[in-house]
Write an enzyme that holds these catalytic residues in place. Structure first.
Site, PDB file in Angstrom:
ATOM      1  N   PHE A   1       8.272 -27.178 -14.337  1.00  0.00           N
ATOM      2  CA  PHE A   1       9.327 -27.975 -14.504  1.00  0.00           C
ATOM      3  C   PHE A   1       9.956 -28.232 -13.030  1.00  0.00           C
ATOM      4  O   PHE A   1      10.333 -27.441 -12.508  1.00  0.00           O
ATOM      5  CB  PHE A   1      10.494 -27.276 -15.207  1.00  0.00           C
ATOM      6  CG  PHE A   1      11.959 -28.154 -15.440  1.00  0.00           C
ATOM      7  CD1 PHE A   1      11.802 -29.192 -16.345  1.00  0.00           C
ATOM      8  CD2 PHE A   1      12.861 -27.974 -14.641  1.00  0.00           C
ATOM      9  CE1 PHE A   1      13.032 -29.880 -16.518  1.00  0.00           C
ATOM     10  CE2 PHE A   1      14.036 -28.715 -14.874  1.00  0.00           C
ATOM     11  CZ  PHE A   1      14.016 -29.663 -15.740  1.00  0.00           C
TER      12      PHE A   1
ATOM     13  N   ASP B   1       8.437 -24.097  -5.510  1.00  0.00           N
ATOM     14  CA  ASP B   1       9.751 -24.476  -5.888  1.00  0.00           C
ATOM     15  C   ASP B   1      10.542 -23.133  -6.483  1.00  0.00           C
ATOM     16  O   ASP B   1      10.008 -22.634  -7.220  1.00  0.00           O
ATOM     17  CB  ASP B   1       9.508 -25.523  -7.137  1.00  0.00           C
ATOM     18  CG  ASP B   1      10.850 -25.965  -7.842  1.00  0.00           C
ATOM     19  OD1 ASP B   1      11.715 -25.360  -7.452  1.00  0.00           O
ATOM     20  OD2 ASP B   1      10.697 -26.812  -8.697  1.00  0.00           O
TER      21      ASP B   1
ATOM     22  N   LYS C   1      19.977 -23.870  -8.044  1.00  0.00           N
ATOM     23  CA  LYS C   1      20.637 -22.838  -8.997  1.00  0.00           C
ATOM     24  C   LYS C   1      21.426 -21.746  -8.366  1.00  0.00           C
ATOM     25  O   LYS C   1      22.522 -22.152  -8.070  1.00  0.00           O
ATOM     26  CB  LYS C   1      19.404 -22.589 -10.019  1.00  0.00           C
ATOM     27  CG  LYS C   1      19.076 -23.439 -11.073  1.00  0.00           C
ATOM     28  CD  LYS C   1      18.141 -23.115 -11.869  1.00  0.00           C
ATOM     29  CE  LYS C   1      18.104 -23.992 -13.137  1.00  0.00           C
ATOM     30  NZ  LYS C   1      17.018 -24.697 -12.884  1.00  0.00           N
TER      31      LYS C   1
END
Ligand SMILES: *Cc1c(COP(=O)(O)O)cnc(C)c1O
Length: 400
Positions: A141, A226, A255
């Protein structure tokens, strides 16, 4: 009109907000530490933490003070000018990631967009116009922009929006031979999450990461890790790749970086750090003084309160408790993850049911699929609070 009850707020949401999320039946009002309260004053243990965002928990005094002070001083300037928090955060991020330079943005998807643009331009410079392909992996993702979505190797995210951006090659996760076979000179980068998050908390094996680093060095290809979800202390190291000893060329972050204030960053080293030139990429809000002050407060507080150590200690404790629960409850299969990034694989497709049943018992949980529970509490959680949440989960499982 005063709007406060679950029904009133849910009605406004239903009428006026686009229906893009499956909501829990709950209206959150405030938070403190590992707890949030709903509008009826009911308290919940928060093991979602804004999807691995609220690393300091809610309303941490150091974070609140930093945001308040900066908001009253200077909130936004555009990137025509520099500010002190932006510059100071850059130095901190370079130090904690081992990269050379940072590009600021606002979200995880944008951090990956920056990585993709850097990789493509670098590839073109290295091997010409045909060298633009990027390898990504099943169950990955990387965000919901066209670049991030095209990188994301999951049909469900892409199908309604086809065609995707060309040039992404999706391979099986943890399969180094597939990567070797695909490297034909048209590939500029290999991109993966050090620990897959939305795909169900699946860490890349150390061997795979080492083999990738080797093959990327041999074939002159960039390695992008990532760390949008697993980075910033959650695994018991600043970056999850530190557990392997592998150093990537490009690191997208977001995040946890702002502890609840939207900010993303794309770090890079070597040639990749100087690939993008003035005018080739940018963002109006990126690296603003308010967001970067929040991120500085996050980093400072993680250091001062020993939260990386805490993530490691409490993470191990919670994982061992959860492992013990696997023999106690037949619904549980096994536990995955590092530190406080935890996935519990189920034997039956009841993850969403468990999330639903935990709610009235005052535990916020998340499921990445019907068979995986994701547990990503704030890094400030202590042993007593961990036990409190685990007791609720036990209680839910006993009734399932
Ligand atoms: C959440 C996430 C993204 C996307 O971040 P947004 O801030 O939602 O754009 C990208 N990569 C990973 C690994 C993520 O977990």
């Amino acid at each position: 009109m005063s709007v406060g009850t679950v029904d009133q707020v849910a009605e406004l949401d239903r009428l006026y907000v686009m229906n893009t999320y499956n909501r829990q039946p709950l209206v959150l009002d405030r938070g403190e530490g590992v707890y949030v309260w709903d509008t009826d004053g009911k308290r919940y243990m928060d093991w979602v933490a804004g999807i691995a965002v609220d690393v300091l928990g809610h309303s941490h005094p150091a974070w609140v003070q930093a945001v308040r002070e900066q908001a009253g001083k200077l909130a936004h300037t555009s990137n025509h000018y520099v500010t002190r928090p932006m510059a100071e955060l850059a130095r901190e991020l370079v130090e904690i990631t081992g990269m050379d330079k940072v590009f600021y943005c606002n979200t995880g998807a944008e951090a990956n967009e920056a990585a993709i643009k850097i990789a493509r331009k670098w590839g073109r410079g290295k091997r010409g116009d045909e060298c633009y392909r990027i390898i990504t992996f099943d169950k990955s993702f990387h965000g919901r922009t066209f670049g991030g979505m095209s990188a994301t190797a999951q049909e469900k995210y892409q199908k309604p929006f086809l065609p995707m951006v060309p040039g992404f090659l999706h391979l099986p996760f943890d399969d180094i031979e597939a990567v070797r076979a695909a490297l034909d000179g048209t590939v500029c980068a290999v991109m993966l999450e050090t620990i897959q998050g939305e795909g169900g908390v699946r860490p890349a094996s150390k061997e795979f990461l080492h083999e990738l680093r080797q093959v990327c060095d041999d074939r002159e290809v960039l390695l992008v890790l990532d760390e949008v979800q697993c980075g910033m202390g959650r695994t018991g190291k600043w970056m999850a790749y530190e557990h392997s000893g592998v150093v990537p060329d490009i690191v997208p972050l977001a995040k946890a970086l702002g502890g609840g204030f939207p900010i993303g960053a794309c770090l890079a080293r070597g040639e990749a750090a100087t690939t993008i030139q003035p005018g080739e990429h940018g963002s109006t809000y990126a690296g603003g003084p308010l967001a970067t002050s929040a991120a500085l407060a996050v980093i400072r507080t993680i250091r001062e309160e020993g939260l990386i150590e805490n993530a490691s200690v409490i993470g191990e404790f919670m994982q061992s408790e959860l492992r013990a629960m696997c023999s106690e409850f037949p619904a549980l299969d096994h536990v995955r993850g590092i530190g406080l990034m935890i996935g519990v694989e189920l034997k039956q497709p009841i993850a969403r049911e468990i999330v639903k049943k935990a709610l009235p018992k005052c535990l916020l949980l998340n499921a990445t699929s019907e068979t995986v529970l994701r547990i990503v509490p704030p890094l400030i959680i202590d042993r007593k609070q961990a036990l409190e949440g685990l007791a609720i989960l036990r209680n839910v499982l006993a009734e399932s």
